[in-house]
Scaffold this motif. Structure first.
Motif, PDB file in Angstrom:
ATOM      1  N   VAL A 173      33.513  39.325  54.599  1.00 49.76           N
ATOM      2  CA  VAL A 173      33.355  37.938  55.034  1.00 49.76           C
ATOM      3  C   VAL A 173      34.187  37.012  54.165  1.00 49.76           C
ATOM      4  O   VAL A 173      34.758  36.022  54.624  1.00 49.76           O
ATOM      5  CB  VAL A 173      31.873  37.517  54.986  1.00 49.76           C
ATOM      6  CG1 VAL A 173      31.727  36.038  55.355  1.00 49.76           C
ATOM      7  CG2 VAL A 173      31.042  38.381  55.926  1.00 49.76           C
ATOM      8  N   VAL A 174      34.272  37.343  52.876  1.00 47.27           N
ATOM      9  CA  VAL A 174      35.058  36.533  51.926  1.00 47.27           C
ATOM     10  C   VAL A 174      36.091  37.443  51.264  1.00 47.27           C
ATOM     11  O   VAL A 174      35.823  38.049  50.227  1.00 47.27           O
ATOM     12  CB  VAL A 174      34.163  35.883  50.850  1.00 47.27           C
ATOM     13  CG1 VAL A 174      35.001  34.975  49.957  1.00 47.27           C
ATOM     14  CG2 VAL A 174      33.017  35.118  51.480  1.00 47.27           C
ATOM     15  N   PRO A 175      37.286  37.607  51.869  1.00 47.46           N
ATOM     16  CA  PRO A 175      38.318  38.463  51.278  1.00 47.46           C
ATOM     17  C   PRO A 175      38.696  37.992  49.879  1.00 47.46           C
ATOM     18  O   PRO A 175      38.641  36.806  49.569  1.00 47.46           O
ATOM     19  CB  PRO A 175      39.502  38.313  52.250  1.00 47.46           C
ATOM     20  CG  PRO A 175      38.885  37.847  53.528  1.00 47.46           C
ATOM     21  CD  PRO A 175      37.708  36.995  53.122  1.00 47.46           C
ATOM     22  N   SER A 176      39.122  38.958  49.047  1.00 48.21           N
ATOM     23  CA  SER A 176      39.455  38.629  47.661  1.00 48.21           C
ATOM     24  C   SER A 176      40.907  38.199  47.497  1.00 48.21           C
ATOM     25  O   SER A 176      41.333  37.871  46.401  1.00 48.21           O
ATOM     26  CB  SER A 176      39.185  39.841  46.754  1.00 48.21           C
ATOM     27  OG  SER A 176      39.998  40.934  47.134  1.00 48.21           O
ATOM     28  N   SER A 177      41.710  38.240  48.559  1.00 45.54           N
ATOM     29  CA  SER A 177      43.120  37.871  48.443  1.00 45.54           C
ATOM     30  C   SER A 177      43.268  36.401  48.068  1.00 45.54           C
ATOM     31  O   SER A 177      42.419  35.576  48.370  1.00 45.54           O
ATOM     32  CB  SER A 177      43.853  38.153  49.759  1.00 45.54           C
ATOM     33  OG  SER A 177      43.262  37.442  50.818  1.00 45.54           O
ATOM     34  N   SER A 178      44.357  36.088  47.425  1.00 45.76           N
ATOM     35  CA  SER A 178      44.589  34.734  46.941  1.00 45.76           C
ATOM     36  C   SER A 178      45.916  34.214  47.471  1.00 45.76           C
ATOM     37  O   SER A 178      46.876  34.954  47.648  1.00 45.76           O
ATOM     38  CB  SER A 178      44.602  34.729  45.409  1.00 45.76           C
ATOM     39  OG  SER A 178      44.999  33.473  44.924  1.00 45.76           O
ATOM     40  N   ASN A 179      45.984  32.912  47.692  1.00 42.81           N
ATOM     41  CA  ASN A 179      47.208  32.290  48.162  1.00 42.81           C
ATOM     42  C   ASN A 179      47.947  31.532  47.059  1.00 42.81           C
ATOM     43  O   ASN A 179      48.923  30.850  47.318  1.00 42.81           O
ATOM     44  CB  ASN A 179      46.905  31.310  49.309  1.00 42.81           C
ATOM     45  CG  ASN A 179      46.399  32.032  50.548  1.00 42.81           C
ATOM     46  OD1 ASN A 179      46.893  33.105  50.877  1.00 42.81           O
ATOM     47  ND2 ASN A 179      45.426  31.442  51.224  1.00 42.81           N
ATOM     48  N   ALA A 181      49.680  31.236  42.961  1.00 44.82           N
ATOM     49  CA  ALA A 181      50.652  31.993  42.167  1.00 44.82           C
ATOM     50  C   ALA A 181      49.996  32.895  41.134  1.00 44.82           C
ATOM     51  O   ALA A 181      50.675  33.683  40.478  1.00 44.82           O
ATOM     52  CB  ALA A 181      51.603  31.024  41.472  1.00 44.82           C
ATOM     53  N   ASN A 182      48.683  32.794  40.969  1.00 43.12           N
ATOM     54  CA  ASN A 182      47.983  33.599  39.966  1.00 43.12           C
ATOM     55  C   ASN A 182      47.386  34.874  40.558  1.00 43.12           C
ATOM     56  O   ASN A 182      46.492  35.475  39.976  1.00 43.12           O
ATOM     57  CB  ASN A 182      46.863  32.767  39.321  1.00 43.12           C
ATOM     58  CG  ASN A 182      47.415  31.578  38.573  1.00 43.12           C
ATOM     59  OD1 ASN A 182      48.453  31.679  37.902  1.00 43.12           O
ATOM     60  ND2 ASN A 182      46.744  30.437  38.698  1.00 43.12           N
ATOM     61  N   PHE A 183      47.880  35.273  41.713  1.00 41.40           N
ATOM     62  CA  PHE A 183      47.344  36.461  42.384  1.00 41.40           C
ATOM     63  C   PHE A 183      47.480  37.702  41.513  1.00 41.40           C
ATOM     64  O   PHE A 183      48.533  37.955  40.918  1.00 41.40           O
ATOM     65  CB  PHE A 183      48.072  36.683  43.705  1.00 41.40           C
ATOM     66  CG  PHE A 183      47.721  37.977  44.369  1.00 41.40           C
ATOM     67  CD1 PHE A 183      46.482  38.162  44.957  1.00 41.40           C
ATOM     68  CD2 PHE A 183      48.630  39.027  44.395  1.00 41.40           C
ATOM     69  CE1 PHE A 183      46.156  39.363  45.570  1.00 41.40           C
ATOM     70  CE2 PHE A 183      48.319  40.228  45.012  1.00 41.40           C
ATOM     71  CZ  PHE A 183      47.076  40.390  45.599  1.00 41.40           C
TER      72      PHE A 183
END
Length: 218
Positions: A173-179, A181-183
């Motif tokens: 439900v809440v993916p851990s991917s980030s948008n 620059a600190n991914f």
């Protein structure tokens, strides 16, 4: 130090070294043949038993632990239409056991309201979360050794029935991917369905912790 004591320490040390080498060799050989993980659990098809119409719940039988055959009557909904009253049965969706109830007699509900949740306890399976870096070594039909934490010392047997078509994070439900620059890259997991080749005689329930050893192909 006396020679006897020194000799004993040397022998003891040698035994420890040999044991460590043997144990390490066994682990290495096992890792060549199996993918092992404790990120696994007993799973199954969850059924939501919902009210087919709006009205008042009567003759509710769906208490926790109750079992029903397909289309068995879990309860009824009483509908009021003008001066007339009618009842509509709430059917069981399959051979199920109730694990959670969210209603009781005389409660008013809307159509589609979940009233209880259930599983078919005779058709549970194991979901094994395999790292994406290892998923290429998993193949449908391969045998699996299953250890259930609730039954230490016992080994159950199954086989890979299906390999997930998306990672667990994709389905979250809440993916851990980030948008931003600190991914930070995180190794993803792929859910693998393992069915029992011989269903356990011991009672098992959804959520039990499992350690799985999947035989590598080739």
């Amino acid at each position: 130090m006396k020679k006897g004591v020194s000799r004993g320490l040397q022998i003891g040390g040698a035994v420890v070294v040999v044991a460590a080498v043997v144990f390490g060799g066994l682990r290495w050989n096992h890792s060549r043949q199996y993918i092992s993980t404790d990120d696994a659990y007993i799973d199954g098809q969850q059924y939501a038993i919902a009210s087919p119409v709006g009205g008042k719940i009567i003759d509710w039988q769906g208490t926790v632990g109750a079992t029903f055959a397909p289309n068995g009557t879990v309860g009824e909904v009483e509908e009021q239409s003008g001066d007339s009253t009618s009842t509509v049965s709430i059917p069981a969706p399959a051979n199920v056991s109730i694990i959670q109830q969210d209603t009781a007699d005389n409660e008013y509900v809307a159509a589609g309201t979940p009233l209880a949740y259930a599983y078919d306890m005779s058709k549970l399976w194991v979901t094994v979360n395999v790292k994406e870096t290892l998923i290429h070594e998993v193949h449908v039909g391969e045998p699996v050794d299953i250890s259930i934490d609730a039954y230490p010392g016992q080994t159950f047997h199954g086989q890979v029935a299906r390999i997930g078509l998306a990672t667990g994070d994709t389905l979250s439900v809440v993916p851990s991917s980030s948008n931003n620059a600190n991914f930070t890259k995180v190794t993803q997991i792929v859910p693998v369905k393992v069915t029992f080749t011989t269903y356990p005689d011991e009672p098992i329930v959804p959520g039990f912790d499992v350690t799985a050893h999947i035989k590598k192909n080739g």
